[in-house]
Design an enzyme around this catalytic site. Sequence first.
Site, PDB file in Angstrom:
ATOM      1  CE  LYS A 241      -4.304  -6.569   0.952  1.00  0.00           C
ATOM      2  NZ  LYS A 241      -4.763  -5.205   0.617  1.00  0.00           N
TER       3      LYS A 241
ATOM      4  CG  ASP B  50      -1.893  -1.208   1.190  1.00  0.00           C
ATOM      5  OD1 ASP B  50      -2.636  -1.353   0.193  1.00  0.00           O
ATOM      6  OD2 ASP B  50      -1.888  -2.008   2.141  1.00  0.00           O
TER       7      ASP B  50
ATOM      8  CB  THR C  33      -9.123  -6.165  10.278  1.00  0.00           C
ATOM      9  OG1 THR C  33      -8.495  -5.586   9.130  1.00  0.00           O
ATOM     10  CG2 THR C  33      -9.313  -7.638  10.030  1.00  0.00           C
TER      11      THR C  33
ATOM     12  CG  HIS D 165     -20.258  -3.323  -1.602  1.00  0.00           C
ATOM     13  ND1 HIS D 165     -20.261  -2.735  -0.364  1.00  0.00           N
ATOM     14  CD2 HIS D 165     -21.470  -3.892  -1.739  1.00  0.00           C
ATOM     15  CE1 HIS D 165     -21.432  -2.950   0.226  1.00  0.00           C
ATOM     16  NE2 HIS D 165     -22.182  -3.634  -0.599  1.00  0.00           N
ATOM     17  CG  ASP D 166     -21.830  -1.167  -8.133  1.00  0.00           C
ATOM     18  OD1 ASP D 166     -23.069  -1.070  -8.238  1.00  0.00           O
ATOM     19  OD2 ASP D 166     -21.055  -0.255  -8.450  1.00  0.00           O
ATOM     20  CB  ILE D 167     -26.152  -3.715  -8.959  1.00  0.00           C
ATOM     21  CG1 ILE D 167     -25.538  -3.116 -10.228  1.00  0.00           C
ATOM     22  CG2 ILE D 167     -26.838  -2.633  -8.139  1.00  0.00           C
ATOM     23  CD1 ILE D 167     -26.583  -2.556 -11.201  1.00  0.00           C
TER      24      ILE D 167
ATOM     25  NE  ARG E 261      -0.908   0.191   7.743  1.00  0.00           N
ATOM     26  CZ  ARG E 261      -2.069   0.649   8.207  1.00  0.00           C
ATOM     27  NH1 ARG E 261      -2.230   1.940   8.411  1.00  0.00           N
ATOM     28  NH2 ARG E 261      -3.060  -0.163   8.445  1.00  0.00           N
TER      29      ARG E 261
ATOM     30  CE  LYS F   6     -10.907  -4.310   1.684  1.00  0.00           C
ATOM     31  NZ  LYS F   6      -9.542  -3.857   1.460  1.00  0.00           N
TER      32      LYS F   6
ATOM     33  CD  GLN G 166      -6.030  -3.337   9.930  1.00  0.00           C
ATOM     34  OE1 GLN G 166      -7.217  -3.416  10.202  1.00  0.00           O
ATOM     35  NE2 GLN G 166      -5.549  -3.688   8.751  1.00  0.00           N
TER      36      GLN G 166
HETATM   37  O1  C5P Z   1      -0.807  -2.332   6.768  1.00  0.00           O
HETATM   38  P1  C5P Z   1      -1.778  -3.425   7.156  1.00  0.00           P
HETATM   39  O2  C5P Z   1      -1.091  -4.725   7.541  1.00  0.00           O
HETATM   40  O3  C5P Z   1      -2.754  -2.960   8.206  1.00  0.00           O
HETATM   41  O4  C5P Z   1      -2.579  -3.695   5.811  1.00  0.00           O
HETATM   42  C1  C5P Z   1      -3.710  -4.524   5.747  1.00  0.00           C
HETATM   43  C2  C5P Z   1      -4.206  -4.560   4.330  1.00  0.00           C
HETATM   44  O5  C5P Z   1      -5.323  -5.463   4.274  1.00  0.00           O
HETATM   45  C3  C5P Z   1      -4.704  -3.247   3.773  1.00  0.00           C
HETATM   46  O6  C5P Z   1      -4.381  -3.205   2.387  1.00  0.00           O
HETATM   47  C4  C5P Z   1      -6.209  -3.297   3.931  1.00  0.00           C
HETATM   48  O7  C5P Z   1      -6.880  -2.577   2.926  1.00  0.00           O
HETATM   49  C5  C5P Z   1      -6.481  -4.783   3.782  1.00  0.00           C
HETATM   50  N1  C5P Z   1      -7.668  -5.283   4.458  1.00  0.00           N
HETATM   51  C6  C5P Z   1      -7.910  -5.101   5.797  1.00  0.00           C
HETATM   52  N2  C5P Z   1      -9.050  -5.593   6.385  1.00  0.00           N
HETATM   53  C7  C5P Z   1      -9.928  -6.275   5.650  1.00  0.00           C
HETATM   54  C8  C5P Z   1      -9.695  -6.497   4.295  1.00  0.00           C
HETATM   55  C9  C5P Z   1      -8.542  -5.980   3.723  1.00  0.00           C
HETATM   56  O8  C5P Z   1      -7.082  -4.505   6.489  1.00  0.00           O
HETATM   57  N3  C5P Z   1     -10.986  -6.820   6.222  1.00  0.00           N
END
Ligand code: C5P
Length: 252
Positions: A46, A24, A137, A77-79, A228, A75, A207
């Site tokens: 990812k 990211d 999360t 999320h739509d019709i 991260r 991610k 988180q």
């Molecule tokens: O940096 P970190 O380890 O928090 O990154 C988690 C990654 O997982 C981010 O790209 C976030 O968008 C993704 N993610 C998440 N929770 C979810 C689905 C995806 O944190 N339920």
Amino acid sequence: MPGSIKSGKKDNLKLKDRLIISIDVSAKQEILGLCSSINNTVSTLKIGLEVIYSCGLDIIKSIKSFGYDIMLDAKLHDIPNTVSRAISAITGMGISKVTVHASGGRDMICAAAEAVDAKAEELNIIPPMIFAVTVLTSLDDDDLKEAGFKNGFRDSVLKLAKLAQLGGAGAIVCSPNEAGFIKKELGSGIIIATPGIRMQDNNINDQKRVNTPYQAIKNGADYIIVGRPVTQSSKPYEVIKTIINDIEMALS
Ligand code: C5P
């Protein structure tokens, strides 16, 4: 059987398959630098909203040229019609995993699974595995309540995971703390990826439902997603080695 389930093999997962690094960052050079310093110690990287909107989807080719598989954290999320057409285009990009929001509903998930299979068959490729995101999360019970949801995250994750299964998604995303309970409720066949991974001394950032790599795997996660703690480290390669070691210990 729709979708994605066909590509949901979890037998024979290698240690390097189980850790997915979430890239990211916004700058192409930084992405390529991470691809190089991670040095193929994991199979899959990812990418999600930040990379897509900063660099465009062409970056997929560059990342793949290092030999990585891609999880596209779209991610969706739509019709159902919109998601179906979008995920069909995504399937053509040759990625191995893709995310949709389970809260888009059973018809949307089903349309996604069918579109992935149809496109993969047309192109004669292995369909990407669809991961249905249950509850982010970064959300806890107070957040859900504030947003108007009656159930807490535990009930919501279970409901959405069931929906994902009914819709034919091969896999789900939840926090490391729900993985054990979900497998107990839905059976060990369900494939689970867990973000919200932090080592004891890490900043948890935004988180809220977090746990360690060791505990996530012990709880039954098939894949763990780490961003991260790796990408913001001055030694990403070393952090990855430590996490892979923890995964190995948890599996032994
Ligand atoms: O940096 P970190 O380890 O928090 O990154 C988690 C990654 O997982 C981010 O790209 C976030 O968008 C993704 N993610 C998440 N929770 C979810 C689905 C995806 O944190 N339920």
